[in-house]
Design a protein around this motif. Structure first.
Motif, PDB file in Angstrom:
ATOM      1  N   ASP A  80     132.164  26.315   6.607  1.00  0.00           N
ATOM      2  CA  ASP A  80     131.816  25.101   7.372  1.00  0.00           C
ATOM      3  C   ASP A  80     131.657  25.286   8.883  1.00  0.00           C
ATOM      4  O   ASP A  80     131.861  26.527   9.329  1.00  0.00           O
ATOM      5  N   VAL A  81     130.955  24.487   9.564  1.00  0.00           N
ATOM      6  CA  VAL A  81     130.540  24.584  10.835  1.00  0.00           C
ATOM      7  C   VAL A  81     131.564  23.868  11.770  1.00  0.00           C
ATOM      8  O   VAL A  81     132.090  24.564  12.594  1.00  0.00           O
ATOM      9  N   ARG A  82     131.678  22.817  11.627  1.00  0.00           N
ATOM     10  CA  ARG A  82     132.572  21.813  12.819  1.00  0.00           C
ATOM     11  C   ARG A  82     133.892  22.103  11.973  1.00  0.00           C
ATOM     12  O   ARG A  82     134.166  21.120  11.140  1.00  0.00           O
ATOM     13  N   MET A  83     134.767  22.585  12.645  1.00  0.00           N
ATOM     14  CA  MET A  83     136.177  22.720  12.243  1.00  0.00           C
ATOM     15  C   MET A  83     137.215  22.916  13.621  1.00  0.00           C
ATOM     16  O   MET A  83     136.545  23.586  14.715  1.00  0.00           O
ATOM     17  N   PRO A  84     138.433  22.592  13.491  1.00  0.00           N
ATOM     18  CA  PRO A  84     139.328  22.656  14.538  1.00  0.00           C
ATOM     19  C   PRO A  84     139.803  24.204  14.864  1.00  0.00           C
ATOM     20  O   PRO A  84     139.564  25.047  13.969  1.00  0.00           O
ATOM     21  N   VAL A  85     140.337  24.184  15.940  1.00  0.00           N
ATOM     22  CA  VAL A  85     140.984  25.453  16.285  1.00  0.00           C
ATOM     23  C   VAL A  85     139.709  26.785  16.468  1.00  0.00           C
ATOM     24  O   VAL A  85     139.796  27.365  17.745  1.00  0.00           O
ATOM     25  N   GLY A  92     133.059  27.242  12.855  1.00  0.00           N
ATOM     26  CA  GLY A  92     132.596  28.217  11.931  1.00  0.00           C
ATOM     27  C   GLY A  92     131.669  29.305  12.457  1.00  0.00           C
ATOM     28  O   GLY A  92     131.646  30.291  11.654  1.00  0.00           O
ATOM     29  N   ILE A  93     130.772  28.927  13.525  1.00  0.00           N
ATOM     30  CA  ILE A  93     129.763  29.880  13.992  1.00  0.00           C
ATOM     31  C   ILE A  93     130.706  31.127  14.751  1.00  0.00           C
ATOM     32  O   ILE A  93     130.359  32.307  14.247  1.00  0.00           O
ATOM     33  N   ALA A 110     140.409  31.200   8.510  1.00  0.00           N
ATOM     34  CA  ALA A 110     139.382  31.983   7.718  1.00  0.00           C
ATOM     35  C   ALA A 110     139.245  33.303   8.038  1.00  0.00           C
ATOM     36  O   ALA A 110     139.186  34.080   7.165  1.00  0.00           O
ATOM     37  N   VAL A 111     139.273  33.586   9.343  1.00  0.00           N
ATOM     38  CA  VAL A 111     139.297  35.125   9.705  1.00  0.00           C
ATOM     39  C   VAL A 111     140.554  35.674   9.248  1.00  0.00           C
ATOM     40  O   VAL A 111     140.375  36.929   8.652  1.00  0.00           O
TER      41      VAL A 111
END
Length: 219
Positions: free
Chosen positions: A57-62, A65-66, A42-43
């Motif tokens: 989303d908040v809970r994601m791998p790697v 989201g926060i 995303a970044v």
């Protein structure tokens, strides 16, 4: 016609991500410019594609989201991106973490599509970035944590009227409700809000709420 609002959708569940993208892309004024499944992507994509809004989303791998939000919209970011956090988890720590990281709004995935679309448009426009009820129920729960141990009620450059408007914003009132409470027009309220943000060097109403709590301007 004005250019459509460019949206990047980030969610690690492909069905949800595809569903969000489909709903968003079906709108004539919205355009999905990218999709990804983790915060780091995303970044990277946001820095390359320059979307108007990132639906995160908040809970994601790697990278969650926060942290991705902090890297895109946090303090010190040269060109902050507007982030709308959309998550399944209605947990206080996520809401607080998202707002502190620089998110411009917070929605649950069970919100109706119209609310999601309105949230994207609202965030993109820089208008009221959190629904009043969200401000009251979620941000307000963190009043003790946001406010410093020793409150500093210095209102800086604000006039008494602007300070009054700021307190009402922090109480979760919409522009319409503030107009009724102060017996003024909504356009006048918008002018006051704009002046408050400019004088205090705040990006949006979310930051105004946190500022008010930190300064001990609300109880």
């Amino acid at each position: 016609m004005s250019a459509p609002i460019r949206v990047l959708v980030c969610d690690d569940q492909i069905l949800i991500r595809t569903g969000l993208a489909t709903i968003i892309d079906a709108q004539p004024d919205l355009e999905v410019v990218g999709e990804c499944g983790d915060g780091r992507a995303a970044v990277d994509l946001a820095r390359r594609l320059h979307p108007d809004v990132v639906v995160m989303d908040v809970r994601m791998p790697v990278l969650d989201g926060i942290e991705a939000t902090r890297r895109l919209a946090g303090v010190g970011v040269a060109q902050p991106v507007k982030v709308l956090v959309v998550t399944t988890f209605n947990l206080d720590e996520y809401v607080y973490g998202a707002l502190r990281a620089g998110a411009s709004g917070f929605l649950l995935k069970d919100a109706p599509p119209a609310q999601l679309l309105n949230g994207i448009r609202t965030v993109a426009s820089g208008a009221a970035l959190l629904a009043p009820e969200v401000t009251r129920q979620l941000v307000g729960r963190y009043a003790a944590r946001i406010r410093p141990a020793e409150s500093t009620p210095d209102d800086g450059p604000l006039t008494p009227r602007e300070l009054e408007v700021l307190r009402l914003i922090a109480d979760g009132l919409s522009n319409g409700e503030i107009a009724v409470a102060l017996v003024i027009s909504q356009e006048t309220v918008k002018t006051y809000v704009s002046r408050i943000l400019t004088k205090l060097d705040l990006r949006d109403r979310v930051q105004a709420v946190i500022y008010a709590y930190r300064r001990g301007l609300v109880t």
